[in-house]
Design a protein around this motif. Structure first.
Motif, short mmCIF file in Angstrom:
data_model
loop_
_atom_site.label_atom_id
_atom_site.label_comp_id
_atom_site.label_asym_id
_atom_site.label_seq_id
_atom_site.Cartn_x
_atom_site.Cartn_y
_atom_site.Cartn_z
N VAL A 144 0.85 -1.35 -0.03
CA VAL A 144 0.03 0.10 -0.05
C VAL A 144 0.93 1.14 0.00
CG1 VAL A 144 -1.87 -1.15 1.04
CG2 VAL A 144 -0.19 -0.06 2.64
N SER A 145 2.05 1.15 0.47
CA SER A 145 2.85 2.12 0.39
C SER A 145 4.43 1.97 0.04
CB SER A 145 2.78 3.35 1.46
OG SER A 145 3.29 2.66 2.79
N THR A 146 5.28 2.76 -0.53
CA THR A 146 6.57 2.60 -0.64
C THR A 146 7.41 3.77 -0.49
OG1 THR A 146 6.58 2.84 -3.05
CG2 THR A 146 6.33 0.67 -2.22
N LYS A 147 8.37 3.63 0.23
CA LYS A 147 9.21 4.87 0.62
C LYS A 147 10.73 4.82 0.27
CE LYS A 147 8.10 7.15 4.33
NZ LYS A 147 8.00 7.27 5.91
N ASN A 148 11.45 5.49 -0.76
CA ASN A 148 12.84 5.43 -0.92
C ASN A 148 13.67 5.96 0.02
OD1 ASN A 148 12.83 8.10 -1.41
ND2 ASN A 148 12.76 7.89 -3.59
N ALA A 149 15.01 6.14 -0.26
CA ALA A 149 16.02 6.66 0.68
C ALA A 149 15.88 7.91 0.83
CB ALA A 149 17.50 6.06 0.08
N ARG B 100 -0.79 3.39 -2.60
CA ARG B 100 -1.71 2.62 -3.71
C ARG B 100 -2.79 2.09 -3.04
NH1 ARG B 100 3.56 1.54 -5.58
NH2 ARG B 100 3.84 1.79 -7.81
N THR B 101 -3.86 2.19 -3.58
CA THR B 101 -5.17 1.32 -3.32
C THR B 101 -5.40 0.11 -4.20
OG1 THR B 101 -6.57 3.02 -4.31
CG2 THR B 101 -6.12 3.19 -2.08
N TRP B 102 -6.21 -0.58 -3.71
CA TRP B 102 -6.31 -1.86 -4.77
C TRP B 102 -7.53 -2.56 -4.58
CZ3 TRP B 102 -1.67 -4.16 -6.95
CH2 TRP B 102 -0.33 -3.78 -6.26
N PRO C 245 -4.11 -2.37 -8.93
CA PRO C 245 -4.04 -0.88 -8.10
C PRO C 245 -5.40 -0.07 -8.86
CG PRO C 245 -2.25 -0.97 -9.75
CD PRO C 245 -2.74 -2.43 -9.52
N THR C 246 -5.86 0.39 -7.89
CA THR C 246 -7.22 1.47 -8.44
C THR C 246 -6.91 2.83 -8.27
OG1 THR C 246 -8.14 1.25 -6.16
CG2 THR C 246 -9.12 -0.33 -7.89
N SER C 247 -5.88 3.18 -7.56
CA SER C 247 -5.22 4.66 -7.44
C SER C 247 -3.73 4.46 -7.02
CB SER C 247 -6.05 5.32 -6.49
OG SER C 247 -5.88 5.07 -5.12
N LEU C 248 -3.14 5.54 -7.32
CA LEU C 248 -1.59 5.95 -7.02
C LEU C 248 -1.55 7.32 -6.83
CD1 LEU C 248 1.43 5.23 -6.92
CD2 LEU C 248 1.46 5.61 -9.42
N THR C 249 -0.93 7.64 -5.60
CA THR C 249 -0.49 8.77 -5.08
C THR C 249 0.92 9.14 -5.14
OG1 THR C 249 -2.64 9.16 -3.95
CG2 THR C 249 -1.00 10.69 -3.31
N GLY C 250 1.56 9.90 -5.77
CA GLY C 250 3.08 9.96 -5.95
C GLY C 250 3.49 11.02 -4.79
N PRO C 251 4.94 11.06 -4.65
CA PRO C 251 5.67 11.95 -3.70
C PRO C 251 4.94 13.46 -3.84
CG PRO C 251 7.07 10.53 -4.71
CD PRO C 251 5.82 10.29 -5.68
N ASN C 252 4.62 13.86 -4.99
CA ASN C 252 4.07 15.22 -5.27
C ASN C 252 2.74 15.37 -4.75
OD1 ASN C 252 2.80 13.78 -7.28
ND2 ASN C 252 3.74 14.87 -8.83
N GLY C 253 2.11 14.39 -4.29
CA GLY C 253 0.75 14.47 -3.65
C GLY C 253 -0.38 14.38 -4.89
N ILE C 254 0.10 14.10 -6.12
CA ILE C 254 -1.07 14.05 -7.12
C ILE C 254 -1.44 12.64 -7.31
CG2 ILE C 254 -1.41 14.38 -9.66
CD1 ILE C 254 0.59 16.51 -9.77
#
Length: 236
Positions: A203-208, A215-217, A224-233
């Motif tokens: 449901v979430s991943t975080k890099n260094a 993500r929602t599934w 996956p049904t939605s993806l929210t990136g680091p920029n909040g979009i």
């Protein structure tokens, strides 16, 4: 081969163009190891591959591979020699030797197919020297999951170590890279993943750099049904 226990193993294979022009030829030497009384592990102890010029001018290179295995079918060592024309046009030989190490006993680690150390040495006629890359691996003694990978474990200045963490479902949830010493030391950096309550979907991943994606599934179809990136979009 028509001899038990290597029955059915090909001893010679040819690849031809248009049914006539020989492109490659491979010959193999069948061998076997009796792993238990009446149980055999068949393998090719040596494979020779001849590569021919597609223009019909003859043999271009020859690759010879020798291999040995333990009673569990793990490759212990392989030696590959490639002979062909070098930059000067004269014949040159390039050699790669791989040596693998596995647990000695069942008590040390089960199953005994877990690779604990690998050394790959390459010899080049261009430099007349050999170079060896060593890797080491560690595992959880209960689950057998790999918990650590180390490149150049015997050379502190070049050591690159990756440690892995897991959740109760066996999903890998973190990997931390560190290594070096003194001027070659690198700051530890971690990537992480969070799974849902059932350990099924990430449901979430975080890099260094702490950049996070969520993500929602759709559990019905595993997509996956939605993806929210680091920029909040969010995209869906």
């Amino acid at each position: 081969s028509q001899s038990f226990p290597t029955t059915g193993m090909p001893t010679e294979t040819e690849q031809k163009y248009n049914g006539a022009l020989l492109l490659s030829k491979q010959t193999s030497t069948p061998a076997n190891i009796e792993t238990h009384p009446g149980v055999y592990f068949p393998y090719a102890s040596q494979t020779i591959t001849e590569n021919y010029d597609p223009n019909g001018s003859g043999l271009v290179s020859t690759e010879t591979a020798d291999a040995s295995y333990d009673i569990y079918g793990n490759p212990l060592s392989t030696t590959t020699k490639i002979v062909g024309p070098g930059l000067s046009g004269a014949s040159e030989t390039f050699t790669t030797v791989t040596k693998n190490t596995y647990p000695d006993t069942f008590a040390a680690l089960w199953p005994p197919t877990r690779l604990t150390r690998s050394e790959v040495t390459r010899y080049s006629p261009l430099t007349s020297i050999s170079e060896t890359r060593t890797s080491a691996f560690a595992y959880n003694s209960t689950t057998g999951q790999m918990i650590q990978e180390v490149i150049e474990p015997d050379l502190p200045g070049f050591r690159l170590q990756t440690d892995h963490g897991y959740d109760v479902f066996g999903n890998r949830i973190s990997s931390t890279v560190s290594g070096g010493t003194g001027s070659t030391a690198i700051a530890p950096r971690t990537t992480s993943t969070v799974y849902d309550a059932n350990g099924q979907f990430p449901v979430s991943t975080k890099n260094a750099l702490n950049h996070q994606e969520t993500r929602t599934w759709d559990a019905r179809f595993g997509v996956p049904t939605s993806l929210t990136g680091p920029n909040g979009i969010t995209t869906s």
